[in-house]
Design a protein around this motif. Structure first.
Motif, PDB file in Angstrom:
ATOM      1  N   LEU A  48      -3.067  -2.392 -10.222  1.00  0.00           N
ATOM      2  CA  LEU A  48      -1.835  -1.800  -9.720  1.00  0.00           C
ATOM      3  C   LEU A  48      -0.981  -2.846  -9.308  1.00  0.00           C
ATOM      4  CD1 LEU A  48      -0.399   0.952  -9.602  1.00  0.00           C
ATOM      5  CD2 LEU A  48      -1.324   1.238  -7.154  1.00  0.00           C
ATOM      6  N   GLY A  49       0.141  -3.178 -10.179  1.00  0.00           N
ATOM      7  CA  GLY A  49       1.026  -4.403 -10.167  1.00  0.00           C
ATOM      8  C   GLY A  49      -0.001  -5.528  -9.796  1.00  0.00           C
ATOM      9  N   LYS A  50       0.153  -6.304  -8.566  1.00  0.00           N
ATOM     10  CA  LYS A  50      -0.701  -7.438  -8.477  1.00  0.00           C
ATOM     11  C   LYS A  50      -1.883  -7.277  -7.761  1.00  0.00           C
ATOM     12  CE  LYS A  50       3.203 -10.724  -8.493  1.00  0.00           C
ATOM     13  NZ  LYS A  50       3.965 -11.499  -7.651  1.00  0.00           N
ATOM     14  N   GLU A  51      -2.172  -6.025  -7.400  1.00  0.00           N
ATOM     15  CA  GLU A  51      -3.427  -5.556  -6.497  1.00  0.00           C
ATOM     16  C   GLU A  51      -4.580  -5.139  -7.441  1.00  0.00           C
ATOM     17  OE1 GLU A  51      -0.051  -3.783  -3.658  1.00  0.00           O
ATOM     18  OE2 GLU A  51      -2.034  -2.456  -3.978  1.00  0.00           O
ATOM     19  N   THR A  52      -5.743  -5.569  -7.150  1.00  0.00           N
ATOM     20  CA  THR A  52      -6.769  -4.802  -7.835  1.00  0.00           C
ATOM     21  C   THR A  52      -7.641  -4.159  -6.690  1.00  0.00           C
ATOM     22  OG1 THR A  52      -7.107  -6.856  -9.354  1.00  0.00           O
ATOM     23  CG2 THR A  52      -9.282  -5.509  -8.977  1.00  0.00           C
ATOM     24  N   TRP A  53      -7.765  -2.794  -7.229  1.00  0.00           N
ATOM     25  CA  TRP A  53      -8.490  -1.690  -6.569  1.00  0.00           C
ATOM     26  C   TRP A  53      -9.656  -1.258  -7.148  1.00  0.00           C
ATOM     27  CZ3 TRP A  53      -6.941   0.405  -1.750  1.00  0.00           C
ATOM     28  CH2 TRP A  53      -5.440  -0.101  -1.528  1.00  0.00           C
ATOM     29  N   ILE A  54     -10.626  -1.258  -6.313  1.00  0.00           N
ATOM     30  CA  ILE A  54     -12.071  -0.656  -6.986  1.00  0.00           C
ATOM     31  C   ILE A  54     -12.197   0.729  -6.582  1.00  0.00           C
ATOM     32  CG2 ILE A  54     -14.469  -0.906  -6.664  1.00  0.00           C
ATOM     33  CD1 ILE A  54     -13.015  -3.688  -7.648  1.00  0.00           C
ATOM     34  N   ARG A  55     -12.376   1.662  -7.700  1.00  0.00           N
ATOM     35  CA  ARG A  55     -12.599   3.036  -7.763  1.00  0.00           C
ATOM     36  C   ARG A  55     -14.132   3.274  -7.485  1.00  0.00           C
ATOM     37  NH1 ARG A  55     -10.489   8.566 -10.471  1.00  0.00           N
ATOM     38  NH2 ARG A  55     -11.647   9.831  -8.984  1.00  0.00           N
ATOM     39  N   LEU A  56     -14.439   3.696  -6.281  1.00  0.00           N
ATOM     40  CA  LEU A  56     -16.176   4.076  -6.115  1.00  0.00           C
ATOM     41  C   LEU A  56     -16.585   5.101  -7.225  1.00  0.00           C
ATOM     42  CD1 LEU A  56     -15.191   2.278  -3.435  1.00  0.00           C
ATOM     43  CD2 LEU A  56     -17.145   3.639  -2.323  1.00  0.00           C
ATOM     44  N   SER A  57     -17.813   4.541  -7.828  1.00  0.00           N
ATOM     45  CA  SER A  57     -18.433   5.336  -8.538  1.00  0.00           C
ATOM     46  C   SER A  57     -19.332   6.429  -7.803  1.00  0.00           C
ATOM     47  CB  SER A  57     -19.457   4.576  -9.314  1.00  0.00           C
ATOM     48  OG  SER A  57     -18.985   3.458 -10.091  1.00  0.00           O
ATOM     49  N   ALA A  82      -3.625 -10.187  -2.228  1.00  0.00           N
ATOM     50  CA  ALA A  82      -2.237  -9.681  -2.994  1.00  0.00           C
ATOM     51  C   ALA A  82      -1.149  -9.102  -2.111  1.00  0.00           C
ATOM     52  CB  ALA A  82      -3.001  -8.720  -3.822  1.00  0.00           C
ATOM     53  N   ILE A  83      -1.599  -8.683  -0.748  1.00  0.00           N
ATOM     54  CA  ILE A  83      -0.851  -7.966   0.054  1.00  0.00           C
ATOM     55  C   ILE A  83      -0.647  -8.948   1.330  1.00  0.00           C
ATOM     56  CG2 ILE A  83      -0.035  -5.909   1.384  1.00  0.00           C
ATOM     57  CD1 ILE A  83      -2.006  -4.353  -0.527  1.00  0.00           C
ATOM     58  N   PRO A  84       0.174 -10.009   1.425  1.00  0.00           N
ATOM     59  CA  PRO A  84       0.111 -11.145   2.533  1.00  0.00           C
ATOM     60  C   PRO A  84       0.319 -10.506   3.857  1.00  0.00           C
ATOM     61  CG  PRO A  84       1.555 -11.703   0.615  1.00  0.00           C
ATOM     62  CD  PRO A  84       1.056 -10.213   0.190  1.00  0.00           C
ATOM     63  N   SER A  85       1.032  -9.316   4.031  1.00  0.00           N
ATOM     64  CA  SER A  85       1.521  -8.347   5.372  1.00  0.00           C
ATOM     65  C   SER A  85       0.106  -8.193   6.007  1.00  0.00           C
ATOM     66  CB  SER A  85       2.401  -7.530   5.225  1.00  0.00           C
ATOM     67  OG  SER A  85       1.913  -6.479   4.302  1.00  0.00           O
ATOM     68  N   LYS A  87      -2.599 -10.005   6.139  1.00  0.00           N
ATOM     69  CA  LYS A  87      -3.274 -10.916   6.784  1.00  0.00           C
ATOM     70  C   LYS A  87      -4.620 -11.082   6.908  1.00  0.00           C
ATOM     71  CE  LYS A  87       0.513 -12.414  10.216  1.00  0.00           C
ATOM     72  NZ  LYS A  87       1.606 -11.456   9.415  1.00  0.00           N
ATOM     73  N   LEU A  88      -5.202 -10.668   5.579  1.00  0.00           N
ATOM     74  CA  LEU A  88      -6.870 -10.621   5.419  1.00  0.00           C
ATOM     75  C   LEU A  88      -6.987 -11.085   4.091  1.00  0.00           C
ATOM     76  CD1 LEU A  88      -7.364  -7.016   6.201  1.00  0.00           C
ATOM     77  CD2 LEU A  88      -8.020  -8.776   7.278  1.00  0.00           C
ATOM     78  N   GLY A  89      -8.233 -11.791   3.877  1.00  0.00           N
ATOM     79  CA  GLY A  89      -8.523 -12.393   2.677  1.00  0.00           C
ATOM     80  C   GLY A  89      -9.303 -11.465   1.695  1.00  0.00           C
ATOM     81  N   GLU A  90     -10.379 -12.103   1.166  1.00  0.00           N
ATOM     82  CA  GLU A  90     -11.076 -11.401   0.088  1.00  0.00           C
ATOM     83  C   GLU A  90     -11.992 -10.334   0.989  1.00  0.00           C
ATOM     84  OE1 GLU A  90     -14.415 -12.538  -3.365  1.00  0.00           O
ATOM     85  OE2 GLU A  90     -14.593 -13.779  -1.389  1.00  0.00           O
ATOM     86  N   LEU A  91     -12.021  -9.211   0.300  1.00  0.00           N
ATOM     87  CA  LEU A  91     -12.475  -7.875   1.036  1.00  0.00           C
ATOM     88  C   LEU A  91     -14.008  -7.616   0.332  1.00  0.00           C
ATOM     89  CD1 LEU A  91      -9.511  -5.564   1.440  1.00  0.00           C
ATOM     90  CD2 LEU A  91     -10.331  -7.037   2.960  1.00  0.00           C
TER      91      LEU A  91
END
Length: 104
Positions: A48-57, A82-85, A87-91
């Motif tokens: 979605l834009g520059k963001e990658t979201w995981i839809r849970l199976s 992908a969302i600098p505001s 202030k988190l890294g890889e989730l």
């Protein structure tokens, strides 16, 4: 804009201390739960834009005593960089391919 599928279903491990689960692929969507570090979930990546979201199976998440059904809409952000505001890294980190029923 709708999120579009960007990969196959896989197994992901939470690498941040807490990961929000949302009702839609947006940080403003309603909170439906949270994952703590080192919980594994199955999901499919969507862009979605520059963001990658995981839809849970659909799956049972034993550590949470939570079941995700076919009709549920449960999403987690893959990488908060992908969302600098935020202030988190890889989730979440992908650790293998395939869905819940693909293991021998």
């Amino acid at each position: 804009h709708a999120a579009r599928v960007s990969g196959e279903v896989g197994l992901y491990n939470t690498v941040n201390s807490v990961v929000a689960l949302r009702s839609a692929p947006s940080i403003s969507a309603g909170l439906v739960g949270r994952l703590l570090k080192d919980i594994q979930i199955y999901g499919q990546p969507h862009l979605l834009g520059k963001e990658t979201w995981i839809r849970l199976s659909p799956q049972e998440i034993p550590k949470l005593r939570h079941v995700v059904s076919e009709k549920d809409s449960v999403w987690a952000l893959l990488d908060a960089r992908a969302i600098p505001s935020l202030k988190l890294g890889e989730l979440l980190r992908r650790i293998s391919d395939g869905g819940p029923g693909s293991r021998a």
